[in-house]
Every structure is written in structure tokens, then in C-alpha cells.
Write a protein that holds these residues in place. Sequence first.
Motif, PDB file in Angstrom:
ATOM      1  N   LYS A   1       0.850  -1.191   0.000  1.00  0.00           N
ATOM      2  CA  LYS A   1       0.000   0.000   0.000  1.00  0.00           C
ATOM      3  C   LYS A   1       0.884   1.240   0.000  1.00  0.00           C
ATOM      4  CE  LYS A   1      -4.324   1.337   1.959  1.00  0.00           C
ATOM      5  NZ  LYS A   1      -5.336   1.019   2.939  1.00  0.00           N
ATOM      6  N   PHE A   2       0.627   2.112  -0.948  1.00  0.00           N
ATOM      7  CA  PHE A   2       1.347   3.373  -1.047  1.00  0.00           C
ATOM      8  C   PHE A   2       0.503   4.460  -0.389  1.00  0.00           C
ATOM      9  CE2 PHE A   2       3.196   0.854  -4.349  1.00  0.00           C
ATOM     10  CZ  PHE A   2       4.520   1.235  -4.374  1.00  0.00           C
ATOM     11  N   HIS A   3       1.077   5.135   0.595  1.00  0.00           N
ATOM     12  CA  HIS A   3       0.414   6.255   1.267  1.00  0.00           C
ATOM     13  C   HIS A   3       1.117   7.534   0.848  1.00  0.00           C
ATOM     14  CE1 HIS A   3      -1.822   3.695   4.025  1.00  0.00           C
ATOM     15  NE2 HIS A   3      -0.722   3.012   4.218  1.00  0.00           N
ATOM     16  N   VAL A   4       0.355   8.537   0.454  1.00  0.00           N
ATOM     17  CA  VAL A   4       0.917   9.853   0.188  1.00  0.00           C
ATOM     18  C   VAL A   4       0.217  10.833   1.126  1.00  0.00           C
ATOM     19  CG1 VAL A   4       1.600   9.396  -2.183  1.00  0.00           C
ATOM     20  CG2 VAL A   4      -0.670  10.238  -1.738  1.00  0.00           C
ATOM     21  N   THR A   5       1.017  11.711   1.731  1.00  0.00           N
ATOM     22  CA  THR A   5       0.497  12.652   2.724  1.00  0.00           C
ATOM     23  C   THR A   5       1.021  14.037   2.426  1.00  0.00           C
ATOM     24  OG1 THR A   5       0.599  10.866   4.339  1.00  0.00           O
ATOM     25  CG2 THR A   5       0.264  13.085   5.187  1.00  0.00           C
ATOM     26  N   ASP A   6       0.128  15.012   2.432  1.00  0.00           N
ATOM     27  CA  ASP A   6       0.523  16.415   2.308  1.00  0.00           C
ATOM     28  C   ASP A   6       1.109  16.834   3.651  1.00  0.00           C
ATOM     29  OD1 ASP A   6       0.788  19.132   2.082  1.00  0.00           O
ATOM     30  OD2 ASP A   6      -1.199  19.469   1.241  1.00  0.00           O
ATOM     31  N   ILE A   7       2.358  17.262   3.649  1.00  0.00           N
ATOM     32  CA  ILE A   7       3.050  17.616   4.886  1.00  0.00           C
ATOM     33  C   ILE A   7       2.397  18.817   5.563  1.00  0.00           C
ATOM     34  CG2 ILE A   7       5.265  18.375   5.846  1.00  0.00           C
ATOM     35  CD1 ILE A   7       5.172  15.455   4.910  1.00  0.00           C
ATOM     36  N   GLY A   8       1.963  19.801   4.801  1.00  0.00           N
ATOM     37  CA  GLY A   8       1.397  21.015   5.374  1.00  0.00           C
ATOM     38  C   GLY A   8      -0.021  20.850   5.885  1.00  0.00           C
ATOM     39  N   LEU A   9      -0.879  20.203   5.117  1.00  0.00           N
ATOM     40  CA  LEU A   9      -2.296  20.122   5.463  1.00  0.00           C
ATOM     41  C   LEU A   9      -2.688  18.801   6.122  1.00  0.00           C
ATOM     42  CD1 LEU A   9      -3.825  21.663   2.223  1.00  0.00           C
ATOM     43  CD2 LEU A   9      -3.449  22.783   4.422  1.00  0.00           C
ATOM     44  N   GLY A  10      -1.881  17.788   5.946  1.00  0.00           N
ATOM     45  CA  GLY A  10      -2.207  16.490   6.530  1.00  0.00           C
ATOM     46  C   GLY A  10      -3.166  15.656   5.685  1.00  0.00           C
ATOM     47  N   GLU A  11      -3.537  16.128   4.505  1.00  0.00           N
ATOM     48  CA  GLU A  11      -4.401  15.339   3.627  1.00  0.00           C
ATOM     49  C   GLU A  11      -3.651  14.093   3.175  1.00  0.00           C
ATOM     50  OE1 GLU A  11      -6.463  17.217   0.380  1.00  0.00           O
ATOM     51  OE2 GLU A  11      -6.272  19.148   1.397  1.00  0.00           O
ATOM     52  N   ALA A  12      -4.379  12.992   3.030  1.00  0.00           N
ATOM     53  CA  ALA A  12      -3.734  11.737   2.658  1.00  0.00           C
ATOM     54  C   ALA A  12      -4.552  11.009   1.606  1.00  0.00           C
ATOM     55  CB  ALA A  12      -3.558  10.854   3.885  1.00  0.00           C
ATOM     56  N   ALA A  13      -3.856  10.192   0.845  1.00  0.00           N
ATOM     57  CA  ALA A  13      -4.488   9.309  -0.137  1.00  0.00           C
ATOM     58  C   ALA A  13      -3.651   8.042  -0.191  1.00  0.00           C
ATOM     59  CB  ALA A  13      -4.551   9.971  -1.509  1.00  0.00           C
ATOM     60  N   SER A  14      -4.241   6.971  -0.670  1.00  0.00           N
ATOM     61  CA  SER A  14      -3.490   5.721  -0.761  1.00  0.00           C
ATOM     62  C   SER A  14      -3.978   4.894  -1.944  1.00  0.00           C
ATOM     63  CB  SER A  14      -3.626   4.916   0.537  1.00  0.00           C
ATOM     64  OG  SER A  14      -4.975   4.582   0.762  1.00  0.00           O
ATOM     65  N   ALA A  15      -3.115   3.989  -2.372  1.00  0.00           N
ATOM     66  CA  ALA A  15      -3.425   3.064  -3.460  1.00  0.00           C
ATOM     67  C   ALA A  15      -2.726   1.746  -3.162  1.00  0.00           C
ATOM     68  CB  ALA A  15      -2.965   3.616  -4.797  1.00  0.00           C
ATOM     69  N   THR A  16      -3.325   0.654  -3.602  1.00  0.00           N
ATOM     70  CA  THR A  16      -2.801  -0.679  -3.304  1.00  0.00           C
ATOM     71  C   THR A  16      -2.401  -1.386  -4.593  1.00  0.00           C
ATOM     72  OG1 THR A  16      -4.269  -0.795  -1.400  1.00  0.00           O
ATOM     73  CG2 THR A  16      -3.315  -2.855  -2.148  1.00  0.00           C
ATOM     74  N   ASP A  17      -1.295  -2.135  -4.507  1.00  0.00           N
ATOM     75  CA  ASP A  17      -0.842  -2.985  -5.606  1.00  0.00           C
ATOM     76  C   ASP A  17      -0.266  -4.244  -4.972  1.00  0.00           C
ATOM     77  OD1 ASP A  17       0.277  -3.997  -8.088  1.00  0.00           O
ATOM     78  OD2 ASP A  17       0.176  -1.942  -8.818  1.00  0.00           O
ATOM     79  N   ASN A  18       0.537  -4.998  -5.706  1.00  0.00           N
ATOM     80  CA  ASN A  18       1.135  -6.215  -5.187  1.00  0.00           C
ATOM     81  C   ASN A  18       2.641  -6.146  -5.238  1.00  0.00           C
ATOM     82  OD1 ASN A  18      -1.239  -7.703  -4.580  1.00  0.00           O
ATOM     83  ND2 ASN A  18      -1.543  -8.010  -6.765  1.00  0.00           N
ATOM     84  N   PHE A  19       3.283  -6.715  -4.205  1.00  0.00           N
ATOM     85  CA  PHE A  19       4.735  -6.887  -4.177  1.00  0.00           C
ATOM     86  C   PHE A  19       4.987  -8.340  -4.519  1.00  0.00           C
ATOM     87  CE2 PHE A  19       8.881  -7.636  -2.359  1.00  0.00           C
ATOM     88  CZ  PHE A  19       9.557  -6.472  -2.688  1.00  0.00           C
ATOM     89  N   VAL A  20       5.712  -8.561  -5.623  1.00  0.00           N
ATOM     90  CA  VAL A  20       5.859  -9.902  -6.180  1.00  0.00           C
ATOM     91  C   VAL A  20       7.272 -10.416  -5.924  1.00  0.00           C
ATOM     92  CG1 VAL A  20       5.699 -11.245  -8.323  1.00  0.00           C
ATOM     93  CG2 VAL A  20       4.211  -9.263  -7.974  1.00  0.00           C
ATOM     94  N   SER A  21       7.366 -11.718  -5.612  1.00  0.00           N
ATOM     95  CA  SER A  21       8.672 -12.365  -5.475  1.00  0.00           C
ATOM     96  C   SER A  21       9.026 -13.034  -6.785  1.00  0.00           C
ATOM     97  CB  SER A  21       8.635 -13.422  -4.377  1.00  0.00           C
ATOM     98  OG  SER A  21       8.462 -12.804  -3.125  1.00  0.00           O
ATOM     99  N   PRO A  22      10.332 -13.053  -7.121  1.00  0.00           N
ATOM    100  CA  PRO A  22      10.709 -13.709  -8.391  1.00  0.00           C
ATOM    101  C   PRO A  22      10.616 -15.225  -8.300  1.00  0.00           C
ATOM    102  CG  PRO A  22      12.654 -12.772  -7.314  1.00  0.00           C
ATOM    103  CD  PRO A  22      11.467 -12.438  -6.480  1.00  0.00           C
TER     104      PRO A  22
END
Length: 176
Positions: free
Chosen positions: A155-176
Motif C-alpha cells: 500500500k502506497f500512502h501519500v500525505t501532504d506535509i502542510g495540510l495532513g491530507e492523505a491518499a493511498s493506493a494498493t498494488d502487489n509486491f511480487v517475489s521472483p
Amino acid sequence: MRKIGRETRLIGYDNDINIHRREAGKPPIYRIVRPRTIVYCSIIAMVGAIMLYALMTRSLLDVNVLHDRNPVAVRLSDGSIRNAYTVRLLNKRGFDRVIAVDVEGPKNATIHVVGVDSVTPDRPMIVIGRDQTAELRVLVTAPADDNPAKSIPVKFHVTDIGLGEAASATDNFVSP
């Protein structure tokens, strides 16, 4: 009608009730507020309220994640696994923002944004201009001792440092 020598009121915009009232010598009835106009006004007001609600509650920070396909995962010389992602950040505000990127998934995973030098190596900070998007190449590396045996969600979390707004997106971490 006078210009062409015809009788007046041969062509008119009226309803049958008023035509019959005129023939009977009664005055016509004009109603501005009718059930149809009330229904139309209420439908327009309802659609306007829905649009206003959607505009007022929209997210002003967004993130999209796309896993790179070739190669899907790489085993590094020290045994750790690296996955690459294309992350697109969207700033929908009218001013520049400083966005922090975090990752949650594999244990003790590190994140590196290619081409961005950040003050904090564990938490990259990205500056996005007003009403702009930023496309980043992000490398997520899981250490050798905590390698996942199979694909796990990341899960990738992005956060605005000044306002504290956040959003996230999910993907997969794959092993070779």
C-alpha cells in the motif's frame, strides 16, 4: 397576418382550453406555476445539489500506482527483492504542495524515488505544483531476511506535509 391580408389570430401559441374560452367570450387563463414547472424545477434543483455535493466532497489529493511489468521483480546480489512501480500523484489544489511517500507491505521495506533527492531517505518528499500531476518511478526493496514467499499486497500512502491530507493506493509486491 395583416401584412399578407389575412385574419389575425390564425396562428397562435395557445392551449385548447383558452381557445374554447375565447370562443365563449371568456378571458384566457394563464398560469405560470403549474405542476410540470414545479417538477422540472425540483429535478433541476436536485441535480444541482448532487453536483454541488460531488464538487464539495471530492478528493484534492490522489495517487495512482502501476506495477512495472518487465521485469516484474528483481532479486538483487544481496538476496533482497526489488519491485518497480510508476506512481502518479495528482494535486487538485490551487497551490504547490510537499507530498511525503510511504509504503506499507513487506517488512522493513525501503522506498527510493528515482531522480528525486530527498532530505529524508526513508520518506521521500515530492513537490507538486498547483493543479498538476507528477509521475514518479518508485523502487520498493524488501531485505533478504524478510523476503515474502509469494505475492503480498503493498500500500502506497501519500500525505501532504502542510495540510495532513492523505491518499493511498494498493498494488502487489511480487517475489521472483
